[in-house]
Design a protein around this motif. Structure first.
Motif, PDB file in Angstrom:
ATOM      1  N   MET A   1      -9.016 -48.840   5.036  1.00 16.29           N
ATOM      2  CA  MET A   1      -8.707 -49.818   6.246  1.00 16.29           C
ATOM      3  C   MET A   1      -7.392 -49.572   6.790  1.00 16.29           C
ATOM      4  SD  MET A   1      -8.656 -54.190   5.896  1.00 16.29           S
ATOM      5  CE  MET A   1      -7.384 -54.091   4.500  1.00 16.29           C
ATOM      6  N   PRO A   2      -7.504 -49.563   8.252  1.00 14.92           N
ATOM      7  CA  PRO A   2      -6.483 -49.115   9.223  1.00 14.92           C
ATOM      8  C   PRO A   2      -5.290 -50.430   9.067  1.00 14.92           C
ATOM      9  CG  PRO A   2      -8.532 -49.065  10.254  1.00 14.92           C
ATOM     10  CD  PRO A   2      -8.778 -49.468   9.011  1.00 14.92           C
ATOM     11  N   VAL A   3      -4.177 -50.002   9.210  1.00 13.49           N
ATOM     12  CA  VAL A   3      -3.056 -51.050   9.361  1.00 13.49           C
ATOM     13  C   VAL A   3      -3.314 -51.773  10.648  1.00 13.49           C
ATOM     14  CG1 VAL A   3      -0.492 -51.526   9.555  1.00 13.49           C
ATOM     15  CG2 VAL A   3      -1.505 -49.778   7.790  1.00 13.49           C
ATOM     16  N   PHE A   4      -3.281 -51.011  11.702  1.00 13.44           N
ATOM     17  CA  PHE A   4      -3.702 -51.368  13.044  1.00 13.44           C
ATOM     18  C   PHE A   4      -4.938 -50.928  13.604  1.00 13.44           C
ATOM     19  CE2 PHE A   4       1.052 -51.445  13.182  1.00 13.44           C
ATOM     20  CZ  PHE A   4       1.436 -52.612  12.964  1.00 13.44           C
ATOM     21  N   ASP A   5      -5.818 -51.813  14.461  1.00 12.09           N
ATOM     22  CA  ASP A   5      -6.990 -51.393  14.880  1.00 12.09           C
ATOM     23  C   ASP A   5      -6.982 -52.242  16.357  1.00 12.09           C
ATOM     24  OD1 ASP A   5      -9.264 -50.527  15.751  1.00 12.09           O
ATOM     25  OD2 ASP A   5     -10.374 -51.103  13.759  1.00 12.09           O
ATOM     26  N   LEU A   6      -6.879 -51.306  17.411  1.00 11.92           N
ATOM     27  CA  LEU A   6      -7.019 -51.991  18.736  1.00 11.92           C
ATOM     28  C   LEU A   6      -8.491 -51.514  19.287  1.00 11.92           C
ATOM     29  CD1 LEU A   6      -3.792 -51.094  18.235  1.00 11.92           C
ATOM     30  CD2 LEU A   6      -3.640 -52.050  20.614  1.00 11.92           C
ATOM     31  N   CYS A   7      -9.318 -52.551  19.933  1.00  8.67           N
ATOM     32  CA  CYS A   7     -10.458 -52.040  20.633  1.00  8.67           C
ATOM     33  C   CYS A   7     -10.648 -52.595  21.774  1.00  8.67           C
ATOM     34  CB  CYS A   7     -11.431 -52.554  19.446  1.00  8.67           C
ATOM     35  SG  CYS A   7     -13.193 -52.399  20.151  1.00  8.67           S
ATOM     36  N   ASN A   8     -10.626 -51.518  22.941  1.00 10.58           N
ATOM     37  CA  ASN A   8     -10.659 -51.967  24.302  1.00 10.58           C
ATOM     38  C   ASN A   8      -9.629 -52.865  24.707  1.00 10.58           C
ATOM     39  OD1 ASN A   8     -13.201 -50.091  24.651  1.00 10.58           O
ATOM     40  ND2 ASN A   8     -14.317 -52.073  23.830  1.00 10.58           N
ATOM     41  N   VAL A   9      -8.252 -52.621  24.326  1.00  9.78           N
ATOM     42  CA  VAL A   9      -7.284 -53.363  24.599  1.00  9.78           C
ATOM     43  C   VAL A   9      -6.780 -53.309  26.072  1.00  9.78           C
ATOM     44  CG1 VAL A   9      -4.924 -53.713  24.168  1.00  9.78           C
ATOM     45  CG2 VAL A   9      -6.580 -54.015  22.399  1.00  9.78           C
ATOM     46  N   GLN A  10      -6.603 -54.278  26.712  1.00 11.03           N
ATOM     47  CA  GLN A  10      -5.719 -54.230  27.951  1.00 11.03           C
ATOM     48  C   GLN A  10      -4.923 -55.188  28.418  1.00 11.03           C
ATOM     49  OE1 GLN A  10      -8.410 -53.584  31.593  1.00 11.03           O
ATOM     50  NE2 GLN A  10     -10.174 -53.363  30.210  1.00 11.03           N
ATOM     51  N   TYR A  11      -3.834 -54.870  28.789  1.00 13.44           N
ATOM     52  CA  TYR A  11      -2.719 -55.867  29.229  1.00 13.44           C
ATOM     53  C   TYR A  11      -2.067 -55.723  30.294  1.00 13.44           C
ATOM     54  CZ  TYR A  11       1.155 -58.833  28.055  1.00 13.44           C
ATOM     55  OH  TYR A  11       2.040 -60.030  28.207  1.00 13.44           O
ATOM     56  N   SER A  12      -1.872 -56.922  31.122  1.00 19.62           N
ATOM     57  CA  SER A  12      -1.306 -56.853  32.456  1.00 19.62           C
ATOM     58  C   SER A  12      -0.015 -57.988  32.431  1.00 19.62           C
ATOM     59  CB  SER A  12      -2.149 -57.372  33.581  1.00 19.62           C
ATOM     60  OG  SER A  12      -3.345 -56.572  33.649  1.00 19.62           O
ATOM     61  N   TYR A  13       0.919 -58.094  33.061  1.00 20.62           N
ATOM     62  CA  TYR A  13       1.985 -58.595  33.223  1.00 20.62           C
ATOM     63  C   TYR A  13       1.629 -59.748  34.095  1.00 20.62           C
ATOM     64  CZ  TYR A  13       4.630 -56.222  29.735  1.00 20.62           C
ATOM     65  OH  TYR A  13       5.222 -55.575  28.600  1.00 20.62           O
ATOM     66  N   LEU A  14       2.601 -60.605  34.722  1.00 17.63           N
ATOM     67  CA  LEU A  14       2.295 -61.712  35.663  1.00 17.63           C
ATOM     68  C   LEU A  14       1.883 -61.335  36.874  1.00 17.63           C
ATOM     69  CD1 LEU A  14       4.925 -64.355  34.777  1.00 17.63           C
ATOM     70  CD2 LEU A  14       2.723 -64.209  34.118  1.00 17.63           C
ATOM     71  N   ASP A  15       2.225 -59.855  37.551  1.00 19.17           N
ATOM     72  CA  ASP A  15       1.870 -59.421  38.826  1.00 19.17           C
ATOM     73  C   ASP A  15       0.422 -58.951  38.805  1.00 19.17           C
ATOM     74  OD1 ASP A  15       1.982 -57.062  37.326  1.00 19.17           O
ATOM     75  OD2 ASP A  15       3.596 -56.376  38.444  1.00 19.17           O
ATOM     76  N   GLY A  16      -0.235 -58.945  37.571  1.00 14.14           N
ATOM     77  CA  GLY A  16      -1.411 -58.602  37.522  1.00 14.14           C
ATOM     78  C   GLY A  16      -1.690 -57.085  37.386  1.00 14.14           C
ATOM     79  N   PHE A  17      -0.565 -56.252  37.405  1.00 13.79           N
ATOM     80  CA  PHE A  17      -0.770 -54.805  37.317  1.00 13.79           C
ATOM     81  C   PHE A  17      -0.944 -54.404  36.148  1.00 13.79           C
ATOM     82  CE2 PHE A  17       0.993 -50.462  37.580  1.00 13.79           C
ATOM     83  CZ  PHE A  17       0.085 -49.922  38.601  1.00 13.79           C
ATOM     84  N   PRO A  18      -2.223 -53.570  35.667  1.00 10.94           N
ATOM     85  CA  PRO A  18      -2.348 -53.366  34.156  1.00 10.94           C
ATOM     86  C   PRO A  18      -1.384 -52.402  33.893  1.00 10.94           C
ATOM     87  CG  PRO A  18      -4.043 -52.291  35.711  1.00 10.94           C
ATOM     88  CD  PRO A  18      -3.177 -53.147  36.613  1.00 10.94           C
ATOM     89  N   VAL A  19      -0.772 -52.642  32.583  1.00  7.15           N
ATOM     90  CA  VAL A  19       0.218 -51.626  32.089  1.00  7.15           C
ATOM     91  C   VAL A  19      -0.541 -50.934  30.789  1.00  7.15           C
ATOM     92  CG1 VAL A  19       2.209 -52.727  32.713  1.00  7.15           C
ATOM     93  CG2 VAL A  19       1.162 -53.518  30.632  1.00  7.15           C
ATOM     94  N   LEU A  20      -1.760 -51.556  30.208  1.00  2.32           N
ATOM     95  CA  LEU A  20      -2.318 -50.807  29.343  1.00  2.32           C
ATOM     96  C   LEU A  20      -3.988 -50.981  29.628  1.00  2.32           C
ATOM     97  CD1 LEU A  20      -1.016 -52.202  25.867  1.00  2.32           C
ATOM     98  CD2 LEU A  20      -0.555 -49.828  26.877  1.00  2.32           C
ATOM     99  N   LYS A  21      -4.560 -50.000  29.480  1.00  4.73           N
ATOM    100  CA  LYS A  21      -6.127 -49.876  30.094  1.00  4.73           C
ATOM    101  C   LYS A  21      -7.011 -49.360  28.853  1.00  4.73           C
ATOM    102  CE  LYS A  21      -5.042 -48.859  34.998  1.00  4.73           C
ATOM    103  NZ  LYS A  21      -5.353 -47.817  36.068  1.00  4.73           N
ATOM    104  N   ASN A  22      -7.924 -50.075  28.522  1.00  4.05           N
ATOM    105  CA  ASN A  22      -9.180 -49.321  27.466  1.00  4.05           C
ATOM    106  C   ASN A  22      -8.562 -48.677  26.348  1.00  4.05           C
ATOM    107  OD1 ASN A  22     -10.981 -50.358  29.343  1.00  4.05           O
ATOM    108  ND2 ASN A  22     -10.704 -48.724  30.587  1.00  4.05           N
TER     109      ASN A  22
END
Length: 263
Positions: free
Chosen positions: A1-22
């Motif tokens: 079992m993985p310690v961490f598993d990220l699936c299709n994760v995206q993140y944007s800060y308040l300005d809406g500009f994506p800093v993590l994609k898929n």
């Protein structure tokens, strides 16, 4: 079992500009991994997600077999247990250090976990001895050198005995002796079974403290994930993600030495 598993994760800060994609990523127990990418590519944001400091806007994040949500980490008991398992070393030690003495700094984490005074004292003394920083115990952290501050920052995390250690640009501003101390420590901790995840621009460091490298492009996506030697030998990849330029070369010998631009 993985310690961490990220699936299709995206993140944007308040300005809406994506800093993590898929982002799709699994990190297994006991691995030592380096995350590479130019400034602003998303490395630090990924580390903050792994540490439970921020949460994906899209996608799922699972840690230690359990889906992690903002609601869960707002629960004090769950949060304490999570942050006991995952230790984070900030890029700037001054952000991490705030107590009046080194001893109090190292004791702060165990006290927050609700450990007995006797157990806290034992852990602090054991950590001070292990890192050989006894001469610093009564000094004020803000008066220490950069290398000394880094040692105290590491001690303040290791004292809680985390399963995973996450480091953001850990050698920035350190002299060669302090860098060597940190490299040797990370190798020892990994041999002892701890999972090590490091974000860095230092390609020489990467060779020593990782078996696997994850590379971010400047459009905030993972573009490579493989064995360290394989990734570092891919000159075209490193140029494409703006980690080196066309003048890059390395000397092969007992160790490889990389000549790159600093960012």
């Amino acid at each position: 079992m993985p310690v961490f598993d990220l699936c299709n994760v995206q993140y944007s800060y308040l300005d809406g500009f994506p800093v993590l994609k898929n982002i799709n990523l699994k990190i297994n127990r006991g691995e030592k991994i380096c995350i590479l990418g130019a400034n602003g590519s998303g490395k630090s944001t990924l580390l903050k997600i792994l540490c439970g400091l921020i949460f994906p806007i899209v996608g799922d994040f699972t840690a230690f077999g359990e889906k992690i949500t903002e609601e869960k980490l707002e629960n004090d008991n769950f949060s304490k247990q999570y942050h006991k398992k995952v230790g984070f070393i900030f890029q700037d030690s001054d952000v991490q250090l705030f107590c009046g003495s080194v001893w109090d700094e190292i004791a702060f984490g165990p006290l927050q976990l609700g450990l007995s005074k006797q157990e806290v004292v034992k852990r602090v003394e054991d950590t001070i001895h292990m890192l050989k920083i006894d001469t610093l115990r009564d000094r004020a952290p803000f008066r220490l050198s950069g290398g000394e501050k880094k040692k105290v920052a590491v001690a303040s995390v290791l004292v809680t005995n985390p399963e995973v250690l996450i480091l953001d640009e850990p050698t920035n501003g350190l002299d060669p002796k302090s860098q060597r101390w940190l490299v040797n420590l990370l190798i020892q901790l990994n041999k002892a079974g701890k999972t090590i995840v490091t974000s860095t621009h230092n390609l020489e460091l990467v060779q020593e403290i990782s078996d696997r490298v994850i590379v971010f492009s400047e459009d905030h996506q993972i573009v490579a994930d493989g064995p360290t030697h394989q990734v570092l030998d891919d000159r075209d990849l490193l140029i494409r993600v703006n980690l080196i330029d066309e003048y890059y070369h390395k000397h092969e010998g007992e160790h490889s030495h990389y000549h790159i631009h600093n960012y």
